[in-house]
Design an enzyme around this catalytic site. Structure first.
Site, PDB file in Angstrom:
ATOM      1  N   LEU A   1       0.809  -1.226   0.000  1.00  0.00           N
ATOM      2  CA  LEU A   1       0.000   0.000   0.000  1.00  0.00           C
ATOM      3  C   LEU A   1       0.840   1.274   0.000  1.00  0.00           C
ATOM      4  O   LEU A   1       1.917   1.320   0.591  1.00  0.00           O
ATOM      5  CB  LEU A   1      -0.917  -0.008   1.231  1.00  0.00           C
TER       6      LEU A   1
ATOM      7  N   GLY B   1      -1.783   6.494  -2.311  1.00  0.00           N
ATOM      8  CA  GLY B   1      -2.944   6.403  -3.207  1.00  0.00           C
ATOM      9  C   GLY B   1      -4.000   5.483  -2.605  1.00  0.00           C
ATOM     10  O   GLY B   1      -5.184   5.836  -2.485  1.00  0.00           O
ATOM     11  N   HIS B   2      -3.573   4.280  -2.176  1.00  0.00           N
ATOM     12  CA  HIS B   2      -4.516   3.350  -1.533  1.00  0.00           C
ATOM     13  C   HIS B   2      -5.096   3.968  -0.267  1.00  0.00           C
ATOM     14  O   HIS B   2      -6.281   3.838   0.025  1.00  0.00           O
ATOM     15  CB  HIS B   2      -3.810   2.054  -1.101  1.00  0.00           C
TER      16      HIS B   2
ATOM     17  N   ARG C   1       4.159  -0.309  -8.458  1.00  0.00           N
ATOM     18  CA  ARG C   1       5.212  -0.681  -9.413  1.00  0.00           C
ATOM     19  C   ARG C   1       6.310   0.389  -9.539  1.00  0.00           C
ATOM     20  O   ARG C   1       7.317   0.129 -10.193  1.00  0.00           O
ATOM     21  CB  ARG C   1       4.607  -0.978 -10.782  1.00  0.00           C
TER      22      ARG C   1
END
Ligand code: PAF
Length: 283
Positions: A33, A36-37, A187
């Site tokens: 995580l 953004g999450h 990523r």
């Protein structure tokens, strides 16, 4: 915060909470995580009595030559971040739990999965739609939260919810960016220091689109070519696609006389990065 590994226990727990009149928000993730999450989790905690976060690296959405094995994982860190954010349940199933032997049912959407990432990652959205449908059936959320970075995924999920009469409100949240403009992604960890500057070509290219639109350019080809030249000018970049599409149908646009989305997928070294921006056209 409860960590539950089986679908049956998650279903039972959510049922118990719903019987008490509680509302349930869900944030499906593949873990590792980042901010953004966490923006999705925070919104869910604010909007709902109970927040369920699923952490599952879903094998059916990875192609044979993709990074399933290498996909970054750090459950202990995820757990600490979710505890801090006030999530109530982590649903953390195994692959066998989600795809027991004999499972043969997939959810497949037509047309909107046939462009962009649907072309470069065949079968990807069948895997996404299938797992999200299963997660929704397990956690029965009232609301589900998704980031707009995966713009096409968001449209796929919204369409699936509508087409399959699911009683779930899909909430899209804005892209969270690093200070330099790079869209946050699990990523990004694949980027080498010397590739980082090249990764910024994606978000910076939107400034070119803005300038062209301000100059009243209406040809999608002209805009697309300008973005392509700009990104290709950076070292380490390998363009997968640069497309200008209709915001819901995901079909290519020719004339920029109505709202559109610029969607990008670019490999920078080992990292395949995606980004997008919605442009509103004044009529
Ligand atoms: O966006 C993701 O992380 C995944 O595609 C999702 C929605 C959790 C499904 O595996």
């Amino acid at each position: 915060m409860k960590i539950i590994e089986t679908a049956a226990e998650t279903k039972a727990e959510v049922k118990r909470l719903k019987m008490q009149g509680k509302t349930v928000g869900m944030v499906p993730t593949m873990g590792f995580l980042h901010e953004g999450h966490m923006s999705l989790v925070k919104q869910s905690v604010e909007d709902n009595d109970v927040t369920v976060v699923s952490i599952f690296v879903n094998p059916t959405q990875f192609g044979p030559n993709e990074d399933l094995e290498a996909y970054p994982r750090d459950f202990e860190k995820d757990k600490a971040m979710l505890t801090e954010a006030g999530a109530d349940i982590i649903f953390y199933p195994s692959v066998d739990e989600m795809y027991p032997e004999g499972a043969i049912t997939m959810v497949k959407l037509a047309s909107i999965t046939e462009t962009l990432c649907g072309v470069s990652r065949p079968g990807h959205f069948d895997g996404v739609a299938t797992i999200v449908c299963k997660l929704f059936n397990i956690a029965s959320p009232d609301r589900a939260y998704f980031g707009s970075k995966d713009y096409q995924q968001l449209q796929v999920i919204k369409r699936m919810v509508k087409d399959l009469n699911m009683d779930i409100e899909v909430i899209d949240m804005p892209i969270v960016r690093e200070e330099d403009g790079l869209a946050m992604s699990s990523r990004n960890i694949y980027l080498k220091p010397e590739e980082r500057e090249s990764a910024l070509s994606l978000s910076r290219s939107f400034e070119i689109v803005e300038r062209l639109i301000d100059a009243e350019e209406i040809s999608a080809d002209v805009v697309q070519l300008s973005v392509e030249e700009f990104i290709a000018g950076y070292p380490h970049t390998e363009i997968d696609y640069i497309e200008i599409v209709h915001p819901e149908r995901m079909t290519e646009m020719e004339k920029l006389t109505e709202d559109f989305v610029v969607a990008l997928a670019v490999k920078v070294g080992r990292a395949r990065l995606i980004d997008n921006k919605f442009f509103s056209v004044k009529k």
